[in-house]
Design an enzyme around this catalytic site. Structure first.
Site, mmCIF file in Angstrom:
data_model
loop_
_atom_site.group_PDB
_atom_site.id
_atom_site.type_symbol
_atom_site.label_atom_id
_atom_site.label_comp_id
_atom_site.label_asym_id
_atom_site.label_seq_id
_atom_site.Cartn_x
_atom_site.Cartn_y
_atom_site.Cartn_z
ATOM 1 C CE LYS A 85 30.441 28.002 40.962
ATOM 2 N NZ LYS A 85 29.208 28.505 41.507
ATOM 3 C CG ASP A 108 40.417 36.995 54.347
ATOM 4 O OD1 ASP A 108 41.304 36.336 54.692
ATOM 5 O OD2 ASP A 108 40.511 38.187 53.955
ATOM 6 C CG ASP A 150 42.951 33.855 49.801
ATOM 7 O OD1 ASP A 150 43.365 33.978 50.766
ATOM 8 O OD2 ASP A 150 42.914 34.507 48.639
ATOM 9 C CG ASP A 165 27.766 29.465 44.777
ATOM 10 O OD1 ASP A 165 28.108 28.229 44.880
ATOM 11 O OD2 ASP A 165 27.194 29.759 43.639
ATOM 12 C CE1 TYR A 214 45.455 31.741 45.602
ATOM 13 C CE2 TYR A 214 47.304 32.350 46.516
ATOM 14 C CZ TYR A 214 45.756 32.469 46.192
ATOM 15 O OH TYR A 214 45.180 33.362 47.182
HETATM 16 C C1 IPM Z 1 46.549 34.584 52.737
HETATM 17 C C2 IPM Z 1 46.823 35.821 51.816
HETATM 18 C C3 IPM Z 1 47.759 35.321 50.686
HETATM 19 C C4 IPM Z 1 47.018 34.261 50.062
HETATM 20 C C5 IPM Z 1 48.097 36.534 49.766
HETATM 21 C C6 IPM Z 1 48.922 37.726 50.694
HETATM 22 C C7 IPM Z 1 48.809 36.202 48.793
HETATM 23 O O1 IPM Z 1 45.536 36.341 51.322
HETATM 24 O O2 IPM Z 1 47.520 33.921 53.165
HETATM 25 O O3 IPM Z 1 45.437 34.098 52.844
HETATM 26 O O4 IPM Z 1 46.287 34.644 48.929
HETATM 27 O O5 IPM Z 1 47.295 33.238 49.793
HETATM 28 MG MG MG Z 2 44.040 35.362 52.077
#
Ligand code: IPM
Ligand code: MG
Length: 366
Positions: free
Chosen positions: A189, A250, A246, A222, A138
């Protein structure tokens, strides 16, 4: 009496709905705790602000909120605006501008909830993901060239610095060692990415040497997804790069029952700049304005904020009230299989606050 100054940035989509619900809960908490008080300052930054002003926040936006104790943030993202403009213009501008290099994401299956895993596996989930939040994939380094030509090219360069790796690794080690299991899983990785990721491994390995009381294991990203699903009880604290974490967070939120519950702290551990707390669910335009957004992610996030502000007793009380509501199962939002509206979940948590004290919860989120 300690009064905490909080900048409230609802942002886009369901963001304002859930953070205003969070503010109500925090006010209810303060009303019953003699030594707790907040001053909330609202900032209407986000995509609507952009449509009016051509930017996501004022030019001196960071200076306006630099003096607060914490930022309580909703979400950012708009179906009619490019994501890179909205995100880089607000959320990432704050994270990077305030050098909030540690992103902390706890996951637990709260009482009464059922995630997609078999119950005996789901109940083993008790993780904290530590995400490097200032560089890596990022970093925003890269470029486009030969626009419009057949040889057009786009590049994002993942940047790993020794200072950046050292500080996040130290943070993760401190956090891991403060938890009962003293177990850190480092995600990498380096089998495929042979420069930055190999460097990441080298520097993390140097840092963990300073923590002899810590058990450290290593996972390729992975394979980590499989371990999270198949052996959730083998994981405690996780350290991963910006993009890897990230994605893993999720997955963690889904395994923990719903993306609507996940919470995040963006912290500058030196405390020289304010931290930012946000639910991880995003702006969710499909349900915006319908009053059905799950506010529990914003409440859990508020609990993380209280903990960071030194209000551990209040943080535990809020977490216990959330758990009371999930355990009873009467007021759950549609993403959790219920039919309660945001306002009803909020009222239920506020009502539960009066039934719990700071020792009701087994333990704090992070
Ligand atoms: C998160 C989100 C953000 C990220 C997006 C919205 C840019 O997915 O906070 O995990 O990838 O950092
Ligand atoms: Mg995210």
């Amino acid at each position: 009496m300690s009064s905490h100054r909080i900048a409230v940035i609802g942002g886009d989509g369901i963001g304002p709905e859930v953070v205003e619900a969070g503010v109500k809960v925090l006010e209810a908490l303060a009303a019953t705790e003699p030594d707790l008080a907040f001053e909330f300052e609202r900032f209407d930054w986000g995509s609507d602000y952009y449509r009016r002003n051509g930017r996501m926040m004022p030019q001196d936006g960071l200076a306006q909120i630099e003096g607060v104790d914490a930022i309580y943030f909703g979400s950012v993202g708009d179906p009619d605006l490019p994501d890179d403009i909205t995100l880089w213009g607000l959320r990432l501008a704050i994270c990077q501008g305030f050098d909030q290099y540690a992103n902390v994401r706890p996951t637990r299956l709260l009482p009464g909830l059922t995630g997609p895993l078999r119950p005996e596996l789901g109940q083993q989930i008790d993780w904290v993901i530590v995400r490097e939040n200032s560089e890596g994939e990022y970093a925003g380094v890269g470029g486009r060239a030969h626009r419009g030509l057949p040889i057009e090219v786009g590049m994002d360069v993942a940047v790993f610095t020794r200072a950046g790796i050292e500080r996040i690794a130290q943070f993760a080690c401190e956090l891991a060692i403060s938890r009962p299991r003293k177990l850190l899983t480092v995600v990498t990785k380096s089998n495929a990415q042979r420069h930055g990721m190999v460097f990441w491994d080298e520097v993390v390995r140097e840092v963990v040497r300073d923590y002899p009381g810590l058990t450290v294991d290593w996972m390729l990203v992975d394979a980590m997804t499989q371990r999270m699903v198949n052996k959730p009880g083998s994981i405690d604290t996780v350290l991963a790069t910006n993009l890897h974490a990230d994605i893993l967070s999720d997955l963690a939120a889904a395994l923990g029952g719903s993306l609507g519950i996940g919470s995040t702290a963006n912290i500058n551990p030196s405390r020289s700049r304010p931290p930012m707390f946000e639910p991880i669910h995003g702006s969710a335009f499909d349900i915006t304005g319908k009053g059905v957004a799950n506010p529990l992610g914003a409440f859990w996030t508020a609990s993380l904020m209280l903990d960071h502000l030194g209000e551990q007793a209040a943080a535990r009380r809020l977490m216990a009230a959330i758990e009371t509501v999930t355990d009873r199962g009467e007021y759950l939002s549609p993403d959790l299989g219920g039919s309660a509206r945001t306002a009803e979940v909020t009222a239920a948590v506020i009502a539960a606050l009066s039934g719990v004290n700071s020792t009701s919860s087994s333990r704090l989120a992070g």
